[in-house]
Design an enzyme around this catalytic site. Structure first.
Site, short mmCIF file in Angstrom:
data_model
loop_
_atom_site.label_atom_id
_atom_site.label_comp_id
_atom_site.label_asym_id
_atom_site.label_seq_id
_atom_site.Cartn_x
_atom_site.Cartn_y
_atom_site.Cartn_z
N SER A 21 -47.00 -4.45 -17.82
CA SER A 21 -45.61 -4.89 -18.07
C SER A 21 -45.10 -4.44 -19.43
O SER A 21 -45.81 -4.54 -20.44
CB SER A 21 -45.52 -6.41 -17.97
OG SER A 21 -44.23 -6.81 -18.38
N THR A 68 -42.87 -12.01 -12.51
CA THR A 68 -42.85 -10.70 -11.87
C THR A 68 -43.78 -10.70 -10.66
O THR A 68 -44.29 -11.75 -10.24
CB THR A 68 -43.15 -9.58 -12.90
OG1 THR A 68 -42.94 -8.33 -12.27
CG2 THR A 68 -44.56 -9.66 -13.45
N LYS A 72 -42.32 -13.62 -7.43
CA LYS A 72 -40.87 -13.86 -7.54
C LYS A 72 -40.30 -14.75 -6.44
O LYS A 72 -39.37 -15.50 -6.66
CB LYS A 72 -40.12 -12.53 -7.53
CG LYS A 72 -40.23 -11.75 -8.82
CD LYS A 72 -39.35 -10.52 -8.74
CE LYS A 72 -39.43 -9.73 -10.01
NZ LYS A 72 -38.46 -8.61 -10.02
N ASN A 93 -36.67 -14.31 -11.30
CA ASN A 93 -37.40 -13.54 -12.31
C ASN A 93 -37.34 -14.19 -13.68
O ASN A 93 -37.96 -13.71 -14.63
CB ASN A 93 -36.90 -12.09 -12.38
CG ASN A 93 -35.62 -11.96 -13.17
OD1 ASN A 93 -34.85 -12.91 -13.29
ND2 ASN A 93 -35.37 -10.78 -13.70
N ASP A 108 -32.20 -9.60 -12.11
CA ASP A 108 -32.43 -8.21 -11.67
C ASP A 108 -31.14 -7.53 -11.19
O ASP A 108 -30.86 -6.39 -11.54
CB ASP A 108 -33.46 -8.17 -10.54
CG ASP A 108 -34.87 -8.42 -11.04
OD1 ASP A 108 -35.15 -8.11 -12.22
OD2 ASP A 108 -35.70 -8.93 -10.26
N GLY A 133 -35.49 1.24 1.66
CA GLY A 133 -36.38 0.09 1.54
C GLY A 133 -35.66 -1.19 1.92
O GLY A 133 -34.42 -1.28 1.81
N GLY A 136 -38.20 -7.23 -0.95
CA GLY A 136 -37.63 -8.17 -1.91
C GLY A 136 -36.68 -7.50 -2.90
O GLY A 136 -35.65 -8.06 -3.26
N ALA A 137 -37.02 -6.28 -3.33
CA ALA A 137 -36.17 -5.59 -4.31
C ALA A 137 -34.80 -5.32 -3.72
O ALA A 137 -33.77 -5.51 -4.39
CB ALA A 137 -36.85 -4.29 -4.75
N GLY A 246 -35.43 3.65 -13.29
CA GLY A 246 -34.89 2.32 -13.58
C GLY A 246 -35.19 1.71 -14.94
O GLY A 246 -35.21 0.47 -15.06
P1 ATR Z 1 -40.64 -5.35 -2.95
O1 ATR Z 1 -40.58 -6.83 -3.26
O2 ATR Z 1 -41.08 -4.49 -4.12
O3 ATR Z 1 -39.41 -4.83 -2.31
P2 ATR Z 1 -41.98 -5.46 -0.40
O4 ATR Z 1 -41.22 -6.66 -0.02
O5 ATR Z 1 -43.42 -5.36 -0.06
O6 ATR Z 1 -41.90 -5.20 -1.96
O7 ATR Z 1 -41.20 -4.17 0.19
C1 ATR Z 1 -41.65 -2.89 -0.02
C2 ATR Z 1 -40.67 -1.90 0.60
O8 ATR Z 1 -41.13 -0.58 0.36
C3 ATR Z 1 -40.52 -2.02 2.11
O9 ATR Z 1 -39.23 -1.62 2.48
C4 ATR Z 1 -41.55 -1.01 2.60
O10 ATR Z 1 -41.30 -0.51 3.90
P3 ATR Z 1 -41.76 -1.35 5.20
O11 ATR Z 1 -40.80 -2.50 5.33
O12 ATR Z 1 -41.67 -0.39 6.31
O13 ATR Z 1 -43.17 -1.80 4.91
C5 ATR Z 1 -41.34 0.09 1.61
N1 ATR Z 1 -42.47 1.01 1.46
C6 ATR Z 1 -43.57 0.82 0.72
N2 ATR Z 1 -44.39 1.88 0.80
C7 ATR Z 1 -43.78 2.78 1.63
C8 ATR Z 1 -44.10 4.09 2.10
N3 ATR Z 1 -45.21 4.71 1.75
N4 ATR Z 1 -43.23 4.68 2.94
C9 ATR Z 1 -42.08 4.07 3.30
N5 ATR Z 1 -41.72 2.85 2.87
C10 ATR Z 1 -42.54 2.21 2.04
#
Ligand code: ATR
Length: 279
Positions: A21, A68, A72, A93, A108, A133, A136-137, A246
């Site tokens: 971090s 973090t 979260k 956060n 965030d 994606g 959570g983000a 970012g």
């Molecule tokens: P965060 O809180 O960081 O968003 P998360 O809730 O685990 O973490 O979500 C991770 C995101 O990254 C999801 O959209 C995941 O896709 P899936 O919903 O299909 O799992 C995406 N992601 C992570 N690794 C990936 C990869 N190698 N290819 C495509 N999508 C990926």
């Protein structure tokens, strides 16, 4: 005056793992810049110990915490009072300890908006936005992005069902749709593409939709590193107008937390320069 030095107010970041971090460096730079007397600690806490660790930090004089990954979402259950934006994003956060009460907030989304609009000068009204994606983000940034009144937000995800859940959740607030990466139409082009997958952080490069990038597309990776992330290199190779990591969001969300705790807003530009990273 009893001549004793004032006790230093304690803050920190809790995560698991947390050693990577940058928050301690950023908050120490804020404290130096603003003359605030505080200490900021790195606190590695496993999920099973989270509640105990937070209560202990509060009991021993802690004034506030950053939370973090992976905590979260879990922390939303442990607070006495949740801000509207933390409630909407389903994640916290920032914790503020007020007497015996714990207030949970999420900086965030506002941090991202301050970077995109304030630092980078993007005009988001009527913009076509693609978010990659649906975790959570993504959930944390859709509300603030919709507040800027874009023309559309498309959420593309490897797993369609997760993108659909988010699109449905936010569809009452604005034009949000869901699809798979490969379903992003070849003719579509976007003003802004935000990578909110965790793929960059893991060094992975999924098959992102190439046709979504044109020479007027601004690409922003929520992940950051000392060298370009896989997504930011990919976007630059595809000819994006700009490809940015970012760092700015990281510093802006930290400044919002600092302001919540201390009532003072640091100069984020100075700190971005001091970190010696290119935003
Ligand atoms: P965060 O809180 O960081 O968003 P998360 O809730 O685990 O973490 O979500 C991770 C995101 O990254 C999801 O959209 C995941 O896709 P899936 O919903 O299909 O799992 C995406 N992601 C992570 N690794 C990936 C990869 N190698 N290819 C495509 N999508 C990926």
């Amino acid at each position: 005056m009893d001549g004793k030095p004032a006790a230093v107010d304690r803050y920190g970041v809790m995560g698991y793992p947390v050693s990577h971090s940058r928050s301690p460096v950023i908050h120490r730079l804020f404290a130096l810049q603003t003359g605030e007397n505080l200490q900021y600690e790195l606190l590695q806490v496993a999920p099973s110990k989270l509640e105990t660790a937070i209560r202990q930090f509060q009991r021993t004089g802690g004034k506030g915490l950053n939370i973090t990954l992976p905590h979260k979402s879990e922390v939303t259950r442990l607070v006495d009072d949740l801000s509207e934006r933390a409630n909407s994003s389903g994640a916290v956060n920032t914790l503020v300890f007020r007497d015996k009460e714990i207030f949970g907030d999420n900086t965030d989304g506002i941090g991202l908006m301050r970077d995109l609009v304030g630092n980078l000068g993007l005009e988001l009204k009527d913009a076509s936005i693609l978010i990659l994606g649906a975790g959570g983000a993504t959930r944390g940034i859709i509300g603030p992005l919709l507040d800027a009144e874009p023309k559309s937000i498309t959420i593309a995800n490897r797993t369609l069902s997760r993108a659909r859940v988010l699109a449905e959740h936010f569809s009452a607030s604005g034009p949000v749709t869901a699809c798979r990466f490969r379903e992003v139409k070849p003719s579509s082009s976007f003003d802004l593409i935000i990578n909110a997958t965790s793929a960059s952080a893991k060094g992975e490069l999924p098959p992102y939709p190439e046709s979504a990038v044109t020479d007027r597309t601004f690409c922003y990776d929520l992940s950051y590193g000392l060298s370009p992330t896989p997504f930011s290199s990919w976007a630059a190779r595809k000819g994006a107008a700009r490809s940015v990591m970012g760092w700015g969001m990281l510093v802006e969300q930290a400044a919002e937390s600092f302001d919540l705790w201390r009532g003072v807003r640091p100069d984020t530009q100075k700190v971005l320069e001091q970190l010696e990273i290119s935003a």
